[in-house]
Design an enzyme around this catalytic site. Structure first.
Site, short mmCIF file in Angstrom:
data_model
loop_
_atom_site.label_atom_id
_atom_site.label_comp_id
_atom_site.label_asym_id
_atom_site.label_seq_id
_atom_site.Cartn_x
_atom_site.Cartn_y
_atom_site.Cartn_z
NE ARG A 1 -10.85 -10.31 -1.16
CZ ARG A 1 -11.58 -9.11 -1.95
NH1 ARG A 1 -11.46 -9.86 -3.26
NH2 ARG A 1 -11.61 -7.85 -2.22
CE LYS B 1 -4.04 -2.03 3.28
NZ LYS B 1 -5.20 -1.67 2.24
#
Length: 456
Positions: free
Chosen positions: A310, A236
Protein backbone atom coordinates in the site's frame (compact mmCIF):
# COMPACT_ATOMS: atom_id res chain seq x y z
CA UNK A 1 -1.09 -21.60 -26.53
CA UNK A 2 -2.71 -20.47 -29.76
CA UNK A 3 -0.52 -22.88 -31.70
CA UNK A 4 -2.93 -25.58 -30.54
CA UNK A 5 -5.79 -23.84 -32.40
CA UNK A 6 -5.59 -24.98 -36.01
CA UNK A 7 -6.66 -22.79 -38.91
CA UNK A 8 -7.06 -25.73 -41.30
CA UNK A 9 -8.55 -29.09 -40.40
CA UNK A 10 -6.24 -32.02 -41.19
CA UNK A 11 -7.97 -34.93 -42.96
CA UNK A 12 -7.70 -37.22 -39.93
CA UNK A 13 -9.30 -34.82 -37.44
CA UNK A 14 -11.15 -36.50 -34.58
CA UNK A 15 -14.73 -35.34 -33.95
CA UNK A 16 -15.50 -34.30 -30.37
CA UNK A 17 -19.19 -34.64 -29.59
CA UNK A 18 -20.16 -32.67 -26.46
CA UNK A 19 -23.01 -34.02 -24.34
CA UNK A 20 -24.38 -33.08 -20.96
CA UNK A 21 -25.25 -35.69 -18.37
CA UNK A 22 -28.93 -34.77 -18.74
CA UNK A 23 -28.73 -34.85 -22.54
CA UNK A 24 -26.95 -38.19 -22.87
CA UNK A 25 -30.15 -40.32 -22.99
CA UNK A 26 -31.50 -38.27 -25.90
CA UNK A 27 -28.21 -38.65 -27.76
CA UNK A 28 -28.19 -42.40 -27.14
CA UNK A 29 -31.72 -42.69 -28.51
CA UNK A 30 -30.36 -42.02 -31.97
CA UNK A 31 -27.47 -44.47 -31.71
CA UNK A 32 -27.12 -48.20 -32.17
CA UNK A 33 -27.52 -50.64 -29.26
CA UNK A 34 -23.84 -51.51 -29.70
CA UNK A 35 -22.86 -47.90 -29.02
CA UNK A 36 -24.98 -47.78 -25.87
CA UNK A 37 -23.48 -51.06 -24.70
CA UNK A 38 -19.98 -49.78 -25.35
CA UNK A 39 -20.53 -46.61 -23.32
CA UNK A 40 -21.94 -48.67 -20.48
CA UNK A 41 -18.90 -50.91 -20.60
CA UNK A 42 -16.43 -48.01 -20.40
CA UNK A 43 -18.50 -46.29 -17.72
CA UNK A 44 -19.27 -43.08 -19.62
CA UNK A 45 -22.20 -41.27 -18.01
CA UNK A 46 -21.73 -37.75 -19.37
CA UNK A 47 -19.96 -36.33 -16.32
CA UNK A 48 -18.21 -33.04 -17.04
CA UNK A 49 -14.64 -33.64 -18.19
CA UNK A 50 -15.12 -37.31 -19.05
CA UNK A 51 -14.20 -38.65 -22.51
CA UNK A 52 -15.12 -41.84 -24.34
CA UNK A 53 -13.80 -42.72 -27.78
CA UNK A 54 -16.44 -44.44 -29.92
CA UNK A 55 -15.74 -47.57 -31.96
CA UNK A 56 -16.60 -47.98 -35.63
CA UNK A 57 -18.35 -45.40 -37.78
CA UNK A 58 -17.05 -43.38 -40.72
CA UNK A 59 -14.36 -41.57 -38.69
CA UNK A 60 -12.78 -41.22 -35.31
CA UNK A 61 -15.22 -39.82 -32.76
CA UNK A 62 -15.23 -39.19 -29.03
CA UNK A 63 -17.94 -38.16 -26.61
CA UNK A 64 -17.02 -35.35 -24.22
CA UNK A 65 -19.02 -34.72 -21.07
CA UNK A 66 -19.71 -31.02 -20.47
CA UNK A 67 -21.75 -29.13 -17.89
CA UNK A 68 -22.94 -26.72 -20.61
CA UNK A 69 -21.89 -25.93 -24.18
CA UNK A 70 -21.01 -22.35 -23.26
CA UNK A 71 -19.01 -23.25 -20.13
CA UNK A 72 -15.60 -21.61 -20.50
CA UNK A 73 -13.85 -24.63 -19.03
CA UNK A 74 -15.87 -27.32 -20.86
CA UNK A 75 -13.02 -28.27 -23.20
CA UNK A 76 -10.13 -26.77 -21.23
CA UNK A 77 -8.84 -30.04 -19.82
CA UNK A 78 -8.61 -31.75 -23.21
CA UNK A 79 -5.39 -30.29 -24.69
CA UNK A 80 -3.35 -32.13 -22.06
CA UNK A 81 -5.55 -35.19 -21.50
CA UNK A 82 -6.35 -36.25 -25.06
CA UNK A 83 -3.88 -38.20 -27.18
CA UNK A 84 -1.78 -36.00 -29.46
CA UNK A 85 -3.61 -35.22 -32.65
CA UNK A 86 -6.12 -32.87 -34.24
CA UNK A 87 -9.71 -32.47 -33.12
CA UNK A 88 -12.82 -30.54 -34.05
CA UNK A 89 -16.04 -29.91 -32.13
CA UNK A 90 -18.97 -31.67 -33.78
CA UNK A 91 -21.78 -29.46 -32.51
CA UNK A 92 -23.66 -26.34 -33.55
CA UNK A 93 -22.12 -23.68 -31.33
CA UNK A 94 -23.29 -20.09 -31.32
CA UNK A 95 -20.68 -17.30 -31.29
CA UNK A 96 -20.53 -17.16 -27.48
CA UNK A 97 -20.08 -20.90 -27.04
CA UNK A 98 -17.60 -21.16 -29.92
CA UNK A 99 -15.47 -18.33 -28.53
CA UNK A 100 -15.49 -19.83 -25.05
CA UNK A 101 -14.59 -23.28 -26.39
CA UNK A 102 -11.59 -21.86 -28.25
CA UNK A 103 -10.49 -19.72 -25.30
CA UNK A 104 -10.82 -22.60 -22.85
CA UNK A 105 -8.76 -24.79 -25.16
CA UNK A 106 -6.09 -22.10 -25.44
CA UNK A 107 -5.92 -21.54 -21.68
CA UNK A 108 -5.78 -25.29 -21.13
CA UNK A 109 -2.75 -25.47 -23.42
CA UNK A 110 -0.64 -23.29 -21.13
CA UNK A 111 2.58 -24.77 -19.76
CA UNK A 112 5.38 -22.96 -17.93
CA UNK A 113 8.52 -24.44 -19.45
CA UNK A 114 11.19 -21.83 -18.75
CA UNK A 115 13.09 -24.10 -16.39
CA UNK A 116 11.68 -27.57 -17.02
CA UNK A 117 10.98 -28.69 -20.56
CA UNK A 118 8.46 -31.29 -21.63
CA UNK A 119 8.31 -33.30 -24.84
CA UNK A 120 4.68 -34.32 -24.41
CA UNK A 121 2.74 -32.86 -27.34
CA UNK A 122 -0.59 -31.11 -26.85
CA UNK A 123 -3.79 -31.94 -28.68
CA UNK A 124 -4.82 -29.38 -31.29
CA UNK A 125 -8.31 -27.98 -31.97
CA UNK A 126 -9.63 -26.68 -35.27
CA UNK A 127 -10.99 -23.16 -34.73
CA UNK A 128 -14.72 -23.54 -34.08
CA UNK A 129 -16.95 -21.76 -36.58
CA UNK A 130 -18.20 -18.36 -35.34
CA UNK A 131 -15.46 -18.01 -32.70
CA UNK A 132 -14.26 -14.43 -32.13
CA UNK A 133 -10.57 -14.92 -32.84
CA UNK A 134 -9.63 -11.42 -31.76
CA UNK A 135 -11.15 -11.95 -28.33
CA UNK A 136 -9.51 -15.34 -27.92
CA UNK A 137 -6.10 -14.11 -29.03
CA UNK A 138 -5.93 -11.02 -26.82
CA UNK A 139 -7.33 -12.84 -23.80
CA UNK A 140 -5.06 -15.85 -24.14
CA UNK A 141 -1.99 -13.69 -24.67
CA UNK A 142 -2.83 -11.54 -21.64
CA UNK A 143 -3.48 -14.51 -19.35
CA UNK A 144 -0.24 -16.09 -20.56
CA UNK A 145 1.61 -12.88 -19.68
CA UNK A 146 0.20 -12.91 -16.14
CA UNK A 147 0.97 -16.59 -15.63
CA UNK A 148 4.51 -16.34 -16.99
CA UNK A 149 5.38 -13.28 -14.93
CA UNK A 150 3.93 -14.65 -11.69
CA UNK A 151 5.55 -18.07 -12.19
CA UNK A 152 9.01 -16.58 -12.77
CA UNK A 153 11.08 -16.50 -9.57
CA UNK A 154 12.66 -13.30 -8.28
CA UNK A 155 16.13 -14.38 -9.37
CA UNK A 156 15.02 -13.73 -12.95
CA UNK A 157 12.28 -11.15 -12.38
CA UNK A 158 13.23 -8.05 -10.43
CA UNK A 159 12.19 -4.43 -10.93
CA UNK A 160 14.43 -4.06 -13.98
CA UNK A 161 13.01 -7.16 -15.68
CA UNK A 162 9.47 -5.98 -14.95
CA UNK A 163 10.38 -2.71 -16.67
CA UNK A 164 11.75 -4.71 -19.60
CA UNK A 165 8.35 -6.38 -19.96
CA UNK A 166 6.70 -2.97 -20.11
CA UNK A 167 9.31 -1.83 -22.61
CA UNK A 168 8.52 -4.76 -24.89
CA UNK A 169 4.83 -3.87 -24.74
CA UNK A 170 5.61 -0.24 -25.52
CA UNK A 171 7.65 -1.26 -28.55
CA UNK A 172 4.98 -3.68 -29.78
CA UNK A 173 2.16 -1.15 -29.58
CA UNK A 174 4.09 2.09 -30.17
CA UNK A 175 3.40 3.37 -26.67
CA UNK A 176 5.47 5.88 -24.70
CA UNK A 177 7.40 4.57 -21.70
CA UNK A 178 9.03 6.43 -18.83
CA UNK A 179 10.92 4.51 -16.14
CA UNK A 180 12.01 6.47 -13.06
CA UNK A 181 14.81 4.64 -11.25
CA UNK A 182 16.46 4.87 -7.84
CA UNK A 183 17.29 8.38 -6.53
CA UNK A 184 15.35 9.91 -9.41
CA UNK A 185 12.22 8.79 -7.57
CA UNK A 186 13.07 11.31 -4.87
CA UNK A 187 13.86 14.04 -7.39
CA UNK A 188 10.49 13.47 -9.06
CA UNK A 189 8.56 13.16 -5.80
CA UNK A 190 7.79 9.48 -5.35
CA UNK A 191 9.24 9.15 -1.85
CA UNK A 192 7.21 6.19 -0.58
CA UNK A 193 8.19 4.00 -3.53
CA UNK A 194 11.82 4.88 -2.95
CA UNK A 195 11.63 4.21 0.80
CA UNK A 196 10.24 0.70 0.38
CA UNK A 197 12.71 -0.35 -2.32
CA UNK A 198 15.90 1.50 -1.40
CA UNK A 199 17.47 -1.34 0.66
CA UNK A 200 17.66 -3.70 -2.32
CA UNK A 201 20.66 -3.64 -4.68
CA UNK A 202 18.03 -3.90 -7.44
CA UNK A 203 16.89 -0.28 -7.53
CA UNK A 204 13.20 0.59 -7.14
CA UNK A 205 11.45 2.24 -10.04
CA UNK A 206 8.15 3.56 -11.32
CA UNK A 207 7.10 2.20 -14.71
CA UNK A 208 4.84 4.60 -16.60
CA UNK A 209 3.35 3.52 -19.96
CA UNK A 210 1.08 5.75 -22.04
CA UNK A 211 -0.81 4.85 -25.21
CA UNK A 212 -3.66 6.18 -27.31
CA UNK A 213 -5.14 9.46 -28.41
CA UNK A 214 -4.81 12.15 -25.70
CA UNK A 215 -8.29 13.35 -26.65
CA UNK A 216 -9.91 10.03 -25.70
CA UNK A 217 -11.21 9.22 -22.18
CA UNK A 218 -8.42 8.51 -19.72
CA UNK A 219 -8.25 4.97 -18.37
CA UNK A 220 -5.48 4.36 -15.84
CA UNK A 221 -4.39 1.00 -14.46
CA UNK A 222 -2.07 0.64 -11.47
CA UNK A 223 -0.37 -2.59 -10.40
CA UNK A 224 1.59 -3.48 -7.28
CA UNK A 225 5.05 -4.63 -8.39
CA UNK A 226 6.75 -6.04 -5.29
CA UNK A 227 9.03 -8.49 -7.07
CA UNK A 228 9.89 -10.18 -3.79
CA UNK A 229 8.68 -9.47 -0.29
CA UNK A 230 10.69 -10.61 2.70
CA UNK A 231 8.52 -8.45 4.94
CA UNK A 232 11.41 -6.06 5.45
CA UNK A 233 12.58 -5.62 9.04
CA UNK A 234 9.23 -7.09 10.15
CA UNK A 235 10.56 -10.29 8.60
CA UNK A 236 8.17 -12.96 7.39
CA UNK A 237 8.66 -16.54 8.56
CA UNK A 238 10.10 -18.83 5.89
CA UNK A 239 6.73 -20.51 5.30
CA UNK A 240 5.13 -17.16 4.44
CA UNK A 241 8.05 -16.19 2.19
CA UNK A 242 7.78 -19.20 -0.12
CA UNK A 243 5.06 -17.65 -2.29
CA UNK A 244 6.46 -14.14 -2.39
CA UNK A 245 7.71 -14.37 -5.95
CA UNK A 246 4.05 -13.73 -6.81
CA UNK A 247 3.84 -10.44 -4.92
CA UNK A 248 4.17 -8.63 -8.23
CA UNK A 249 0.95 -10.27 -9.41
CA UNK A 250 -0.83 -6.92 -9.43
CA UNK A 251 1.77 -5.53 -11.80
CA UNK A 252 1.37 -8.57 -14.03
CA UNK A 253 -2.39 -7.95 -14.19
CA UNK A 254 -1.92 -4.24 -14.93
CA UNK A 255 0.48 -4.91 -17.80
CA UNK A 256 -1.74 -7.70 -19.16
CA UNK A 257 -4.86 -5.52 -19.03
CA UNK A 258 -2.94 -2.81 -20.84
CA UNK A 259 -2.01 -5.39 -23.45
CA UNK A 260 -5.66 -6.31 -23.98
CA UNK A 261 -6.70 -2.68 -24.35
CA UNK A 262 -3.94 -1.99 -26.88
CA UNK A 263 -4.52 -5.20 -28.85
CA UNK A 264 -8.21 -4.29 -29.17
CA UNK A 265 -7.37 -0.72 -30.17
CA UNK A 266 -9.96 0.67 -27.76
CA UNK A 267 -10.56 4.42 -28.08
CA UNK A 268 -9.06 5.36 -24.72
CA UNK A 269 -6.05 7.25 -23.44
CA UNK A 270 -4.40 4.40 -21.58
CA UNK A 271 -1.91 4.83 -18.76
CA UNK A 272 -0.33 1.95 -16.87
CA UNK A 273 1.60 2.74 -13.67
CA UNK A 274 3.65 0.05 -11.93
CA UNK A 275 5.74 0.83 -8.85
CA UNK A 276 8.37 -1.95 -8.89
CA UNK A 277 10.47 -2.75 -5.83
CA UNK A 278 11.95 -5.49 -3.70
CA UNK A 279 11.14 -5.30 0.00
CA UNK A 280 14.29 -6.72 1.57
CA UNK A 281 16.42 -6.39 4.69
CA UNK A 282 19.48 -4.19 4.41
CA UNK A 283 21.37 -1.37 6.02
CA UNK A 284 19.08 1.14 4.36
CA UNK A 285 15.78 -0.63 5.12
CA UNK A 286 12.89 1.55 6.14
CA UNK A 287 11.94 0.85 9.74
CA UNK A 288 8.90 0.37 11.95
CA UNK A 289 7.70 3.73 13.27
CA UNK A 290 9.42 5.65 10.47
CA UNK A 291 7.30 8.47 9.08
CA UNK A 292 7.29 8.53 5.30
CA UNK A 293 6.39 11.35 3.00
CA UNK A 294 4.14 10.53 0.05
CA UNK A 295 3.50 12.09 -3.33
CA UNK A 296 0.13 13.42 -2.21
CA UNK A 297 1.74 15.26 0.69
CA UNK A 298 0.24 13.04 3.39
CA UNK A 299 2.63 11.56 5.93
CA UNK A 300 2.45 7.87 6.85
CA UNK A 301 3.72 6.22 10.02
CA UNK A 302 5.03 2.73 9.34
CA UNK A 303 3.24 0.41 11.72
CA UNK A 304 4.58 -2.64 9.90
CA UNK A 305 7.17 -2.91 7.13
CA UNK A 306 5.35 -5.98 5.78
CA UNK A 307 2.45 -3.75 4.74
CA UNK A 308 4.62 -2.28 2.01
CA UNK A 309 2.36 -2.78 -0.99
CA UNK A 310 0.00 0.00 0.00
CA UNK A 311 2.98 2.32 0.50
CA UNK A 312 4.16 1.99 -3.07
CA UNK A 313 0.62 2.02 -4.42
CA UNK A 314 -0.24 5.27 -2.65
CA UNK A 315 2.36 7.22 -4.64
CA UNK A 316 1.23 5.67 -7.92
CA UNK A 317 -2.45 6.22 -7.15
CA UNK A 318 -1.85 9.85 -6.24
CA UNK A 319 -0.14 10.39 -9.59
CA UNK A 320 -2.88 8.52 -11.45
CA UNK A 321 -5.58 10.54 -9.70
CA UNK A 322 -3.88 13.85 -10.52
CA UNK A 323 -5.03 13.48 -14.14
CA UNK A 324 -8.66 12.88 -13.15
CA UNK A 325 -9.06 9.72 -15.24
CA UNK A 326 -12.51 8.57 -16.34
CA UNK A 327 -11.67 5.19 -14.79
CA UNK A 328 -8.96 4.07 -12.36
CA UNK A 329 -8.37 0.43 -11.46
CA UNK A 330 -5.58 -0.99 -9.34
CA UNK A 331 -4.57 -4.62 -8.92
CA UNK A 332 -2.59 -5.88 -5.95
CA UNK A 333 -1.75 -9.07 -4.10
CA UNK A 334 -2.29 -6.95 -1.04
CA UNK A 335 -3.66 -8.77 2.01
CA UNK A 336 -3.86 -12.21 3.49
CA UNK A 337 -7.12 -11.02 5.03
CA UNK A 338 -8.78 -11.06 1.61
CA UNK A 339 -7.78 -14.70 1.18
CA UNK A 340 -9.05 -15.61 4.63
CA UNK A 341 -12.40 -13.99 3.81
CA UNK A 342 -12.82 -15.10 0.20
CA UNK A 343 -10.34 -17.88 -0.51
CA UNK A 344 -7.99 -18.07 -3.50
CA UNK A 345 -10.54 -17.83 -6.33
CA UNK A 346 -12.33 -14.57 -5.53
CA UNK A 347 -10.53 -11.23 -5.70
CA UNK A 348 -11.83 -8.73 -3.17
CA UNK A 349 -13.34 -5.70 -4.88
CA UNK A 350 -13.42 -2.37 -3.06
CA UNK A 351 -14.64 0.75 -4.84
CA UNK A 352 -15.71 4.34 -4.19
CA UNK A 353 -18.20 4.14 -7.05
CA UNK A 354 -21.29 1.92 -6.91
CA UNK A 355 -21.85 1.98 -10.67
CA UNK A 356 -18.30 0.83 -11.37
CA UNK A 357 -18.51 -1.86 -8.70
CA UNK A 358 -21.82 -3.14 -10.10
CA UNK A 359 -20.38 -3.25 -13.61
CA UNK A 360 -17.35 -5.22 -12.45
CA UNK A 361 -19.46 -7.72 -10.53
CA UNK A 362 -21.80 -8.19 -13.50
CA UNK A 363 -18.89 -8.60 -15.91
CA UNK A 364 -17.27 -11.12 -13.59
CA UNK A 365 -20.41 -13.24 -13.69
CA UNK A 366 -20.78 -12.85 -17.45
CA UNK A 367 -17.25 -13.89 -18.38
CA UNK A 368 -16.77 -16.42 -15.55
CA UNK A 369 -14.15 -14.28 -13.82
CA UNK A 370 -15.91 -13.61 -10.51
CA UNK A 371 -15.04 -11.29 -7.66
CA UNK A 372 -16.75 -10.25 -4.42
CA UNK A 373 -17.31 -6.74 -3.13
CA UNK A 374 -16.18 -5.69 0.33
CA UNK A 375 -17.26 -2.33 1.79
CA UNK A 376 -15.05 0.69 2.30
CA UNK A 377 -16.58 0.88 5.77
CA UNK A 378 -15.87 4.42 6.93
CA UNK A 379 -15.96 3.75 10.71
CA UNK A 380 -12.92 1.47 10.31
CA UNK A 381 -10.84 4.38 8.96
CA UNK A 382 -10.26 5.55 12.54
CA UNK A 383 -8.06 2.50 13.03
CA UNK A 384 -5.50 4.04 10.67
CA UNK A 385 -5.10 7.20 12.72
CA UNK A 386 -1.59 7.99 13.88
CA UNK A 387 -0.49 10.24 16.73
CA UNK A 388 2.51 11.54 14.81
CA UNK A 389 1.49 11.39 11.13
CA UNK A 390 -1.55 11.84 8.93
CA UNK A 391 -2.19 8.11 8.98
CA UNK A 392 -0.60 4.73 9.73
CA UNK A 393 -0.18 1.98 7.16
CA UNK A 394 -1.83 -0.61 9.46
CA UNK A 395 -4.33 -0.78 12.29
CA UNK A 396 -3.41 -2.02 15.75
CA UNK A 397 -6.37 -4.38 16.18
CA UNK A 398 -5.84 -6.57 13.11
CA UNK A 399 -9.53 -6.61 12.17
CA UNK A 400 -10.86 -6.26 8.59
CA UNK A 401 -7.41 -6.18 7.02
CA UNK A 402 -8.58 -6.10 3.40
CA UNK A 403 -11.03 -3.30 4.14
CA UNK A 404 -8.60 -1.14 6.09
CA UNK A 405 -6.02 -1.59 3.32
CA UNK A 406 -8.62 -0.30 0.87
CA UNK A 407 -9.42 2.60 3.19
CA UNK A 408 -5.73 3.48 3.30
CA UNK A 409 -5.57 3.58 -0.50
CA UNK A 410 -8.80 5.58 -0.70
CA UNK A 411 -7.08 8.48 1.05
CA UNK A 412 -4.94 8.90 -2.08
CA UNK A 413 -7.82 8.95 -4.58
CA UNK A 414 -10.27 11.81 -5.11
CA UNK A 415 -13.92 11.14 -4.35
CA UNK A 416 -14.88 12.11 -7.90
CA UNK A 417 -12.51 9.61 -9.56
CA UNK A 418 -14.29 6.30 -10.32
CA UNK A 419 -11.85 3.90 -8.68
CA UNK A 420 -11.79 0.16 -8.06
CA UNK A 421 -9.24 -1.78 -6.05
CA UNK A 422 -8.84 -5.51 -6.72
CA UNK A 423 -7.06 -7.47 -3.99
CA UNK A 424 -6.23 -10.61 -5.96
CA UNK A 425 -4.40 -13.83 -5.11
CA UNK A 426 -2.94 -14.30 -8.63
CA UNK A 427 -2.40 -18.00 -8.01
CA UNK A 428 -4.04 -21.39 -8.49
CA UNK A 429 -3.38 -23.53 -5.44
CA UNK A 430 -4.21 -26.72 -7.37
CA UNK A 431 -4.70 -27.80 -10.97
CA UNK A 432 -8.15 -27.74 -12.60
CA UNK A 433 -9.12 -27.89 -16.28
CA UNK A 434 -7.57 -24.88 -17.99
CA UNK A 435 -6.11 -23.60 -14.73
CA UNK A 436 -2.81 -25.25 -13.84
CA UNK A 437 -1.28 -24.80 -10.43
CA UNK A 438 0.72 -21.59 -10.36
CA UNK A 439 0.27 -18.02 -11.50
CA UNK A 440 -3.23 -17.02 -12.56
CA UNK A 441 -5.15 -14.02 -13.89
CA UNK A 442 -8.05 -13.28 -11.53
CA UNK A 443 -10.24 -10.26 -12.25
CA UNK A 444 -8.39 -9.48 -15.49
CA UNK A 445 -11.07 -10.55 -17.96
CA UNK A 446 -13.84 -8.86 -16.00
CA UNK A 447 -11.93 -5.59 -15.84
CA UNK A 448 -11.32 -5.66 -19.58
CA UNK A 449 -15.00 -6.36 -20.24
CA UNK A 450 -15.97 -3.26 -18.25
CA UNK A 451 -13.46 -1.04 -20.07
CA UNK A 452 -14.55 -2.37 -23.48
CA UNK A 453 -18.24 -1.87 -22.67
CA UNK A 454 -17.79 1.63 -21.28
CA UNK A 455 -15.41 3.00 -23.88
CA UNK A 456 -15.38 0.57 -26.82
Amino acid sequence: MLATLLAVAPPDTVALIPVTKAGLPDWLAGQSPETAAWLKTVGFAGDAGSVAFLPGGDGARALVGVSALDDLWAFAGLPTSLPAGSYHIDAALDARAATRAALGWALGSYRFTRYKKTDKPLAGLVWPAHADRGEVERTASAVTLVRDLVNTPACDLGPAELADTARALAEEFEAALDVIVGPDLLDRDYPAIHAVGRASPRAPRLIDLRWGNPEHPKVTIVGKGVCFDTGGLDLKPSSAMLMMKKDMGGAAHALALGRMVMMAGLPVRLRVLVPAVENVVGGDSFKPMDVLKTRKGLTVEVGNTDAEGRLILCDALAEADSEQPALLIDFATLTGAARVALGPDLPALLSNNDSLASDLLAAGTEVEDPMWRLPLWAPYRKGLDSKVADLSNVTSNGFAGAITAGLFLQDFVSKDTPWAHLDTYAWNSGTRPGRPEGGEALGLRAAYAVIAKRFG
